[in-house]
Scaffold this motif. Structure first.
Motif, PDB file in Angstrom:
ATOM      1  N   UNK A   1       1.375  -1.365  -0.167  1.00  0.00           N
ATOM      2  CA  UNK A   1       0.132  -0.018  -0.012  1.00  0.00           C
ATOM      3  C   UNK A   1       0.532   1.189  -0.310  1.00  0.00           C
ATOM      4  N   UNK A   2       2.140   1.166   0.532  1.00  0.00           N
ATOM      5  CA  UNK A   2       2.780   2.612   0.445  1.00  0.00           C
ATOM      6  C   UNK A   2       4.289   2.070  -0.750  1.00  0.00           C
ATOM      7  N   UNK A   3       3.904   1.728  -1.214  1.00  0.00           N
ATOM      8  CA  UNK A   3       4.977   1.290  -2.258  1.00  0.00           C
ATOM      9  C   UNK A   3       4.607   2.916  -3.214  1.00  0.00           C
ATOM     10  N   UNK A   4       3.714   2.895  -3.642  1.00  0.00           N
ATOM     11  CA  UNK A   4       3.343   3.236  -4.575  1.00  0.00           C
ATOM     12  C   UNK A   4       3.637   4.531  -4.556  1.00  0.00           C
ATOM     13  N   UNK A   5       3.683   5.282  -3.238  1.00  0.00           N
ATOM     14  CA  UNK A   5       3.263   6.416  -2.931  1.00  0.00           C
ATOM     15  C   UNK A   5       5.120   6.793  -2.348  1.00  0.00           C
ATOM     16  N   UNK A   6       5.744   5.644  -1.962  1.00  0.00           N
ATOM     17  CA  UNK A   6       7.289   6.508  -1.337  1.00  0.00           C
ATOM     18  C   UNK A   6       7.551   6.452  -3.410  1.00  0.00           C
TER      19      UNK A   6
END
Length: 117
Positions: free
Chosen positions: A78-83
């Motif tokens: 869930x966090x990967x695309x944002x980071x």
């Protein structure tokens, strides 16, 4: 259930040794032991069988380990695309996501995550 408890359980379950798990988590062994005891008390089930010589997963512990791995993996996904896209962090909704990730990493309550108006 907080993120830190799940990470702690996963480390002990994978290492099958409190000392190695504590070293992996960069904490001392007594707080790790307390975390696992608190987790077992909260769940009302024994996740690990301990003797002076070894640590083994119970049947419940094996099931819980699979679930913990899935939850932690999903959190990373869930966090990967944002980071991966730092420019996105300039928008309000992305700031909420960044704040949510920081709160998850610090084991804060989900109610502390800002909601959109």
């Amino acid at each position: 259930m907080n993120h830190k408890l799940m990470q702690s359980f996963m480390a002990v379950a994978e290492e099958l040794h409190f000392g190695r798990a504590a070293a992996r988590l960069h904490i001392s062994q007594p707080p790790l032991t307390k975390q696992i005891q608190q987790l077992e008390q909260a769940m009302g089930v024994r996740l690990l069988e301990r003797t002076k010589r070894k640590v083994e997963l119970t049947a419940a512990g094996r099931v819980f380990l699979d679930e913990v791995r899935a939850v932690l993996h999903q959190t990373e996904q869930a966090v990967e695309p944002i980071v991966a896209k730092p420019a996105i962090l300039l928008s309000d909704s992305s700031t909420r996501l960044s704040t949510a990730w920081c709160l998850l990493s610090s084991n804060a309550s989900p109610s502390a995550i800002p909601r959109s108006s």
